[in-house]
Write a protein that holds these residues in place. Structure first.
Motif, short mmCIF file in Angstrom:
data_model
loop_
_atom_site.label_atom_id
_atom_site.label_comp_id
_atom_site.label_asym_id
_atom_site.label_seq_id
_atom_site.Cartn_x
_atom_site.Cartn_y
_atom_site.Cartn_z
N ARG A 198 0.84 -1.20 0.00
CA ARG A 198 0.00 0.00 0.00
C ARG A 198 0.87 1.24 0.00
NH1 ARG A 198 -5.20 -1.27 2.23
NH2 ARG A 198 -5.35 0.68 3.35
N ASP A 256 -10.58 9.50 4.18
CA ASP A 256 -11.49 8.36 3.98
C ASP A 256 -11.47 7.90 2.53
OD1 ASP A 256 -12.22 8.42 6.60
OD2 ASP A 256 -14.10 9.53 6.28
N ARG A 268 -8.26 6.10 1.78
CA ARG A 268 -8.22 4.75 2.39
C ARG A 268 -9.05 3.79 1.56
NH1 ARG A 268 -8.56 7.76 7.63
NH2 ARG A 268 -6.37 7.90 8.26
N ASP A 320 -2.49 4.04 2.53
CA ASP A 320 -2.31 4.23 3.97
C ASP A 320 -2.22 5.73 4.18
OD1 ASP A 320 -2.34 1.77 5.08
OD2 ASP A 320 -0.17 1.44 4.89
#
Ligand code: CA
Length: 236
Positions: free
Chosen positions: A4, A22, A25, A30
């Motif tokens: 990630r 948000d 993600r 990350d």
């Protein structure tokens, strides 16, 4: 599984930072949020992020100073975020080595797309680049290691400067039109095309010690484009 990507978001406005975090993600990043310049710089050294989103107006300082400090040590891509839309701010951000620039308000989707584009440019394997070295005279770039040298010494370039030099060196000795440079190095619908190109050519020249009044490496064909000197022209 692909690791990630780590994003550092340096932004003090929670109503902006949180929905953005948000969205990032959900896209598989990350995310770490820092709310001040000091916190941002600390998180930058501690976490070695893959990319940084950097707000210009921070409670304890100017994001452009943060960018300057990041650039002293690192070429990690930085996307500047600002509420100000003036051209000078854009140009200044790019001169300092930002890789892209968005102005508030922006959608999370737009920003994620831009970040992906910046990351792609860094990780993309240039066509036919296995073991590839591009060079003209004493300027050379290794497309695998991304090491750029001038007269045997390493030159630190931003992502955009690297791409610009790559396109120019691929056509060393030949004119590259402004439009072609803009669409190869930036997205074709990049907002700041002409001024942005000149800013990057100018910073690339500076890093190569080239004098725009009497260039050794990058020649300007006014209003048309730029030409990097051929290996023959650069013979000592
Ligand atoms: Ca702010």
């Amino acid at each position: 599984m692909v690791s990630r990507k780590k994003v550092l978001v340096i932004e003090d406005e929670r109503p902006i930072a949180e929905p953005l975090a948000d969205a990032l993600r959900r896209e598989g990043f990350d995310v770490h949020i820092a709310a001040t310049a000091a916190e941002g710089l600390e998180a930058f050294s501690a976490q070695a992020p893959d990319i940084v989103l950097l707000d210009v107006m921070l409670p304890d300082g100017d994001g452009r100073d943060v960018l300057r400090q990041i650039r002293q040590a690192s070429r990690t891509p930085v996307v500047m975020v600002s509420a100000r839309g003036e051209e000078m701010d854009r140009v200044l951000g790019l001169e300092l080595g930002a890789d892209d620039y968005v102005t508030k308000p922006f959608s999370a989707a737009e920003l994620v797309a831009r970040m992906r584009a910046v990351l792609r440019r860094i990780t993309a394997e240039p066509a036919g680049a296995s073991g590839g070295v591009l060079a003209s005279g004493d300027v050379a770039m290794n497309l695998d290691t991304r090491l750029v040298t001038h007269d045997g010494k390493a030159v630190e370039l931003t992502v955009k400067e690297f791409e610009l030099l790559r396109v120019l060196l691929e056509s060393a000795g030949r004119l590259v039109k402004r439009d072609d440079l803009v669409s190869e190095v930036w997205d074709p619908n990049w907002f700041g095309s002409t001024k942005t190109l000149d800013v990057h050519v100018s910073s690339l020249r500076k890093k190569l010690g080239d004098d725009p009044a009497s260039p050794r490496y990058i020649h300007t064909v006014r209003g048309v484009g730029f030409r990097f000197s051929s290996a023959d022209e650069l013979q000592p």
